[in-house]
Design a protein around this motif. Structure first.
Motif, mmCIF file in Angstrom:
data_model
loop_
_atom_site.group_PDB
_atom_site.id
_atom_site.type_symbol
_atom_site.label_atom_id
_atom_site.label_comp_id
_atom_site.label_asym_id
_atom_site.label_seq_id
_atom_site.Cartn_x
_atom_site.Cartn_y
_atom_site.Cartn_z
ATOM 1 N N ASP A 77 100.711 25.833 28.521
ATOM 2 C CA ASP A 77 100.500 24.726 27.591
ATOM 3 C C ASP A 77 99.962 23.458 28.252
ATOM 4 N N VAL A 78 100.283 23.246 29.530
ATOM 5 C CA VAL A 78 99.957 21.965 30.143
ATOM 6 C C VAL A 78 99.931 22.109 31.660
ATOM 7 N N THR A 79 99.092 21.325 32.303
ATOM 8 C CA THR A 79 99.167 21.151 33.752
ATOM 9 C C THR A 79 99.490 19.697 34.022
ATOM 10 N N TYR A 129 98.818 14.382 32.897
ATOM 11 C CA TYR A 129 99.002 15.579 32.085
ATOM 12 C C TYR A 129 97.671 15.982 31.464
ATOM 13 N N THR A 130 97.336 17.268 31.550
ATOM 14 C CA THR A 130 96.152 17.816 30.891
ATOM 15 C C THR A 130 96.604 18.907 29.931
ATOM 16 N N TYR A 131 96.195 18.803 28.664
ATOM 17 C CA TYR A 131 96.694 19.721 27.645
ATOM 18 C C TYR A 131 95.727 19.722 26.461
ATOM 19 N N GLY A 132 95.956 20.661 25.525
ATOM 20 C CA GLY A 132 95.202 20.692 24.276
ATOM 21 C C GLY A 132 93.903 21.465 24.359
ATOM 22 N N ASN A 133 93.301 21.681 23.195
ATOM 23 C CA ASN A 133 92.022 22.366 23.060
ATOM 24 C C ASN A 133 91.200 21.647 21.989
ATOM 25 N N PRO A 134 90.195 20.866 22.376
ATOM 26 C CA PRO A 134 89.687 20.711 23.748
ATOM 27 C C PRO A 134 90.665 19.948 24.635
ATOM 28 N N ALA A 135 90.557 20.181 25.928
ATOM 29 C CA ALA A 135 91.498 19.593 26.875
ATOM 30 C C ALA A 135 91.367 18.073 26.925
ATOM 31 N N GLN A 136 92.498 17.406 27.025
ATOM 32 C CA GLN A 136 92.532 15.964 27.228
ATOM 33 C C GLN A 136 93.523 15.642 28.338
ATOM 34 N N THR A 137 93.288 14.553 29.028
ATOM 35 C CA THR A 137 94.146 14.150 30.141
ATOM 36 C C THR A 137 94.700 12.759 29.889
#
Length: 352
Positions: A77-79, A129-137
Motif C-alpha cells: 500500500d505504501v513506501t 510517504y509514497t502511496y496511491g494510484n497514481p502515486a503521490q508523495t
C-alpha cells in the motif's frame, strides 16, 4: 503514522514509589525509592545536562525478544522513509522563583527546596510517504517538543507545569484506501495539590480551546514528559522481575498503569562523546515496558540505561544516562507494524 508514546507517570508516595510485583495479587508491597543519579547528587543551582541522540528508522528491528519488522501487507500500500532524526534533552536546576516558573502556571504547589528542574525535549525527523494510484508523495518535517518544570528529588520529581507541541504526519490504511494527514496540536498541564488540568491550546495564539480536569493527590504521579528522566533515577537494585506503575498522559487522561520488566544487564557498543571524551562501550540495564491494559497496551518499548560500573571497568562517569531507546511505529487504526525508531546517545555534556 501514529507514534504510540506510552509516556507514563510513576507513582511517588512519601518520597518512594509503592508498587506491587505483578506475579500475583498477594505479593508483598515493596517501596521503590528515587535517586538523583542524573547529576550524581549535585543538586546545586546552575547544574545542567544536555544529551543529543541520533534517531534511525529500522525496518526489520528484532532484538531482546521484540520484533517490529514492517508488515508485508503494508508494503503493498505504501513506501515510507525517515531521515535526519535527532532527539535533544536538556535538564537544568534553576531557582524556584517567579522569574523561572512560567506565568501561566496557576497551580498551588509550594516548592520548599527553593529549586526546581527545567526539563526540555525536542524530537525532529523528516518523514516521507509514497502511496496511491497514481502515486503521490507527501513529506513532513515532524517534531515533538516538551517544556517541563518539575520539583527535585526531595519532592519526588513532582510536576508543576508542562507544555508540549506535536506536529507529525499520520498514516492510515483501510478498505477505503491509504491516506497521510498532518496533525499539529499544543497542550499544557497544570498541577495542583489535589488536581491537574490538561488544556488544549490554539497553535496560533496560545489561547485555551478546551480543558479537562482530573482529581489527583500531590506527589502521587509525575508527568508523562518525565518518563525516561525519572526512570534513570529509580533505585531498582533490590527489585527483580516485573513491577507495575500508575500512569497519567493526555492520551488516556485518567491514570493508567504501565508494566515494566527488567531484562539482563549487558555491554552495549556506543559511539559516544561525554564531556569531550570518546567512548565505545557502556554497561547498561535493559527495560521493556507497555501499558498494562489489554485494550490499550500497544507494543512494548525498550530502553537501555547506563548501569553502575564495576571497579574494573573504565567508563563514562555514572549518571544513569539513557543510552538507547526503541520506539515501535504502527499505522493509525490498523496498528500494522512500521518498524521502529532507534534513539542512540551520541553526545552528553554535564556540570555547572
Amino acid at each position: 503514522m501514529k507514534r504510540k508514546f506510552f509516556l507514563s507517570l510513576i507513582s511517588v508516595l512519601l518520597g518512594g514509589i509503592c508498587l506491587t510485583a505483578s506475579a500475583c495479587s498477594c505479593t508483598p508491597t515493596q517501596t521503590l525509592s528515587l535517586t538523583s543519579d542524573w547529576n550524581n547528587n549535585s543538586n546545586t543551582i546552575g547544574y545542567k545536562e544536555t544529551a543529543v541522540y541520533s534517531v534511525e528508522h529500522v525496518a526489520d528491528f528484532n532484538s531482546d525478544g521484540l520484533n517490529y519488522a514492517v508488515s508485508d501487507a503494508l508494503k503493498d500500500d505504501v513506501t515510507f522513509s525517515f531521515s535526519n532524526g535527532t532527539y535533544t534533552v536538556s535538564a537544568q536546576i534553576v531557582p524556584a522563583t517567579t522569574s523561572f516558573i512560567p506565568s501561566r502556571y496557576t497551580g498551588n504547589i509550594q516548592v520548599e527546596s527553593g529549586q526546581i528542574i527545567h526539563l526540555t525535549t525536542e524530537f525532529k525527523i523528516t518523514s516521507s510517504y509514497t502511496y496511491g494510484n497514481p502515486a503521490q508523495t507527501k513529506t513532513s518535517n515532524d517534531f515533538i517538543k516538551t517544556d517541563s518544570y518539575i520539583c527535585t528529588v526531595g519532592a519526588s520529581y513532582t510536576p508543576l507545569y508542562v507544555t508540549q507541541e506535536n506536529k507529525y504526519a499520520i498514516l492510515s490504511v483501510s478498505d477505503q484506501g491509504t491516506n497521510v494527514a498532518e496533525s499539529h496540536f499544543k497542550r499544557e498541564f497544570i498541577y495542583s495539590t489535589d488536581k491537574y488540568v490538561i488544556n488544549e491550546i490554539n497553535v496560533d495564539d496560545n489561547s485555551v480551546k478546551a480543558f479537562k480536569e482530573y482529581k489527583y493527590t500531590y506527589r502521587t504521579a509525575i508527568d508523562n514528559s518525565e518518563l525516561l528522566f525519572t526512570l534513570r533515577n529509580v533505585n531498582i537494585e533490590n527489585v527483580d522481575g516485573i513491577f507495575s506503575l500508575p500512569t497519567i498522559s493526555a492520551t488516556y487522561g485518567a491514570p493508567q498503569t504501565i508494566k515494566i520488566s527488567r531484562l539482563e544487564d549487558a555491554t552495549e557498543n556506543v559511539n559516544l562523546t561525554a564531556n569531550g571524551t570518546p567512548y565505545t562501550q557502556m554497561q547498561v540495564r535493559k527495560y521493556v515496558f507497555n501499558v498494562d491494559n489489554q485494550m490499550m497496551a500497544g507494543k512494548s518499548q525498550l530502553v537501555f540505561i547506563q548501569a553502575k560500573p564495576t571497579e574494573q571497568t573504565s567508563t563514562v562517569d555514572y549518571r544513569a544516562h539513557v543510552v538507547k531507546y526503541v520506539e515501535p511505529l504502527t499505522v493509525y487504526g490498523s496498528f500494522a507494524p512500521m518498524g521502529a525508531l532507534v534513539y542512540s546517545l551520541q553526545s552528553v555534556t554535564y556540570g555547572k
